[in-house]
Design a protein around this motif. Structure first.
Motif, PDB file in Angstrom:
ATOM      1  N   GLN A   4     -12.266   5.525  -2.538  1.00 58.17           N
ATOM      2  CA  GLN A   4     -12.275   5.937  -1.139  1.00 58.17           C
ATOM      3  C   GLN A   4     -11.256   5.121  -0.369  1.00 58.17           C
ATOM      4  OE1 GLN A   4     -16.159   6.352   0.482  1.00 58.17           O
ATOM      5  NE2 GLN A   4     -15.444   7.149   2.444  1.00 58.17           N
ATOM      6  N   ALA A   5     -10.230   5.814   0.085  1.00 58.82           N
ATOM      7  CA  ALA A   5      -9.158   5.175   0.844  1.00 58.82           C
ATOM      8  C   ALA A   5      -9.366   5.393   2.331  1.00 58.82           C
ATOM      9  CB  ALA A   5      -7.805   5.733   0.414  1.00 58.82           C
ATOM     10  N   SER A   6      -8.910   4.443   3.107  1.00 57.95           N
ATOM     11  CA  SER A   6      -9.018   4.539   4.562  1.00 57.95           C
ATOM     12  C   SER A   6      -7.909   3.739   5.218  1.00 57.95           C
ATOM     13  CB  SER A   6     -10.389   4.023   5.024  1.00 57.95           C
ATOM     14  OG  SER A   6     -10.545   2.657   4.683  1.00 57.95           O
ATOM     15  N   GLY A   7      -7.784   3.906   6.536  1.00 58.72           N
ATOM     16  CA  GLY A   7      -6.818   3.123   7.289  1.00 58.72           C
ATOM     17  C   GLY A   7      -5.580   3.866   7.742  1.00 58.72           C
ATOM     18  N   GLY A   8      -5.458   5.114   7.336  1.00 61.68           N
ATOM     19  CA  GLY A   8      -4.292   5.879   7.745  1.00 61.68           C
ATOM     20  C   GLY A   8      -4.348   6.263   9.212  1.00 61.68           C
ATOM     21  N   GLY A   9      -3.267   6.882   9.678  1.00 60.04           N
ATOM     22  CA  GLY A   9      -3.212   7.317  11.059  1.00 60.04           C
ATOM     23  C   GLY A   9      -1.807   7.672  11.471  1.00 60.04           C
ATOM     24  N   LEU A  10      -1.638   7.844  12.762  1.00 62.58           N
ATOM     25  CA  LEU A  10      -0.336   8.157  13.338  1.00 62.58           C
ATOM     26  C   LEU A  10       0.285   6.865  13.868  1.00 62.58           C
ATOM     27  CD1 LEU A  10       1.824  10.145  14.428  1.00 62.58           C
ATOM     28  CD2 LEU A  10       0.377  10.391  16.471  1.00 62.58           C
ATOM     29  N   VAL A  11       1.508   6.621  13.475  1.00 60.76           N
ATOM     30  CA  VAL A  11       2.184   5.397  13.906  1.00 60.76           C
ATOM     31  C   VAL A  11       3.643   5.714  14.175  1.00 60.76           C
ATOM     32  CG1 VAL A  11       2.687   4.692  11.528  1.00 60.76           C
ATOM     33  CG2 VAL A  11       2.544   2.963  13.340  1.00 60.76           C
ATOM     34  N   GLN A  12       4.243   4.993  15.103  1.00 60.94           N
ATOM     35  CA  GLN A  12       5.651   5.196  15.412  1.00 60.94           C
ATOM     36  C   GLN A  12       6.530   4.516  14.368  1.00 60.94           C
ATOM     37  OE1 GLN A  12       6.259   3.789  19.438  1.00 60.94           O
ATOM     38  NE2 GLN A  12       5.583   5.740  20.307  1.00 60.94           N
ATOM     39  N   PRO A  13       7.739   4.996  14.195  1.00 60.18           N
ATOM     40  CA  PRO A  13       8.668   4.312  13.288  1.00 60.18           C
ATOM     41  C   PRO A  13       8.795   2.838  13.660  1.00 60.18           C
ATOM     42  CG  PRO A  13       9.564   6.430  13.934  1.00 60.18           C
ATOM     43  CD  PRO A  13       8.323   6.228  14.761  1.00 60.18           C
ATOM     44  N   ALA A  90       2.879  10.690   4.428  1.00 59.08           N
ATOM     45  CA  ALA A  90       2.292  11.211   3.195  1.00 59.08           C
ATOM     46  C   ALA A  90       0.788  10.968   3.228  1.00 59.08           C
ATOM     47  CB  ALA A  90       2.888  10.518   1.978  1.00 59.08           C
ATOM     48  N   VAL A  91       0.121  11.538   2.260  1.00 60.08           N
ATOM     49  CA  VAL A  91      -1.267  11.168   1.991  1.00 60.08           C
ATOM     50  C   VAL A  91      -1.241  10.085   0.922  1.00 60.08           C
ATOM     51  CG1 VAL A  91      -3.539  11.919   1.248  1.00 60.08           C
ATOM     52  CG2 VAL A  91      -2.086  13.470   2.582  1.00 60.08           C
ATOM     53  N   TYR A  92      -1.933   8.996   1.193  1.00 62.85           N
ATOM     54  CA  TYR A  92      -1.930   7.834   0.313  1.00 62.85           C
ATOM     55  C   TYR A  92      -3.250   7.755  -0.445  1.00 62.85           C
ATOM     56  CZ  TYR A  92       2.392   6.116   2.334  1.00 62.85           C
ATOM     57  OH  TYR A  92       3.706   5.988   2.715  1.00 62.85           O
ATOM     58  N   TYR A  93      -3.138   7.467  -1.730  1.00 64.17           N
ATOM     59  CA  TYR A  93      -4.279   7.371  -2.626  1.00 64.17           C
ATOM     60  C   TYR A  93      -4.203   6.074  -3.421  1.00 64.17           C
ATOM     61  CZ  TYR A  93      -3.966  12.511  -2.134  1.00 64.17           C
ATOM     62  OH  TYR A  93      -3.874  13.798  -1.670  1.00 64.17           O
ATOM     63  N   TRP A 104      -9.565  11.179  -8.584  1.00 65.04           N
ATOM     64  CA  TRP A 104      -8.863  10.967  -7.326  1.00 65.04           C
ATOM     65  C   TRP A 104      -9.792  11.158  -6.126  1.00 65.04           C
ATOM     66  CZ3 TRP A 104      -4.050   9.026  -7.252  1.00 65.04           C
ATOM     67  CH2 TRP A 104      -3.260   9.173  -8.384  1.00 65.04           C
ATOM     68  N   GLY A 105      -9.658  10.272  -5.186  1.00 59.85           N
ATOM     69  CA  GLY A 105     -10.365  10.451  -3.926  1.00 59.85           C
ATOM     70  C   GLY A 105      -9.569  11.360  -3.010  1.00 59.85           C
ATOM     71  N   GLN A 106     -10.009  11.475  -1.771  1.00 53.77           N
ATOM     72  CA  GLN A 106      -9.349  12.366  -0.819  1.00 53.77           C
ATOM     73  C   GLN A 106      -8.103  11.759  -0.215  1.00 53.77           C
ATOM     74  OE1 GLN A 106     -12.290  13.702   2.046  1.00 53.77           O
ATOM     75  NE2 GLN A 106     -12.864  15.403   0.725  1.00 53.77           N
ATOM     76  N   GLY A 107      -7.938  10.479  -0.352  1.00 54.94           N
ATOM     77  CA  GLY A 107      -6.761   9.836   0.207  1.00 54.94           C
ATOM     78  C   GLY A 107      -6.890   9.624   1.703  1.00 54.94           C
ATOM     79  N   THR A 108      -5.874   8.974   2.250  1.00 55.35           N
ATOM     80  CA  THR A 108      -5.829   8.740   3.692  1.00 55.35           C
ATOM     81  C   THR A 108      -4.435   9.116   4.187  1.00 55.35           C
ATOM     82  OG1 THR A 108      -6.269   7.126   5.454  1.00 55.35           O
ATOM     83  CG2 THR A 108      -5.208   6.287   3.462  1.00 55.35           C
ATOM     84  N   GLU A 109      -4.383   9.858   5.260  1.00 46.74           N
ATOM     85  CA  GLU A 109      -3.115  10.410   5.726  1.00 46.74           C
ATOM     86  C   GLU A 109      -2.389   9.440   6.644  1.00 46.74           C
ATOM     87  OE1 GLU A 109      -3.541  14.287   7.357  1.00 46.74           O
ATOM     88  OE2 GLU A 109      -1.381  14.639   7.498  1.00 46.74           O
TER      89      GLU A 109
END
Length: 114
Positions: A4-13, A90-93, A104-109
């Protein structure tokens, strides 16, 4: 769920994110682990790996910007991502570094966009 991955989100360059992955498996401490990503329309690729002993390796595209680490007691793998670029979207796993892979889990985007 094994991974189970977590922590993704929207971030600026140029921004940073820290991804976490918990592995609900036995013998985690003996596994080499990796972070993978799959961008839209592309194949899944390995971007960082850490051996059971803690030695890290990185794809050229993320070297110097990403740092992988692990906590065997907590069965966790982390990916610190700095200086993010739009190409990192990307989606990260997480998964084992080599076969046999875990389920594979669902990943975090992760979306890097201004």
């Amino acid at each position: 769920v094994q991974l189970q991955a977590s922590g993704g989100g929207l971030v600026q360059p140029g921004g940073s994110l820290r991804l976490s992955c918990v592995a609900s498996v036995n013998f985690f401490s003996s596994y080499d682990m990796g972070w993978y990503r799959q961008a839209p329309g592309k194949q899944r690729e390995l971007v960082a790996a850490v051996t059971s002993g803690g030695t890290a390796n990185y794809a050229d595209s993320v070297k110097g910007r990403f740092t992988i680490s692990r906590d065997n007691a907590r069965k966790m793998v982390y990916l610190q991502m700095n200086s993010l670029e739009t190409e990192d979207t990307a989606v990260y796993y997480c998964n084992r570094r080599a076969e046999p892979l875990l389920i594979w889990g669902q990943g975090t985007e992760v979306t890097v966009s201004s």
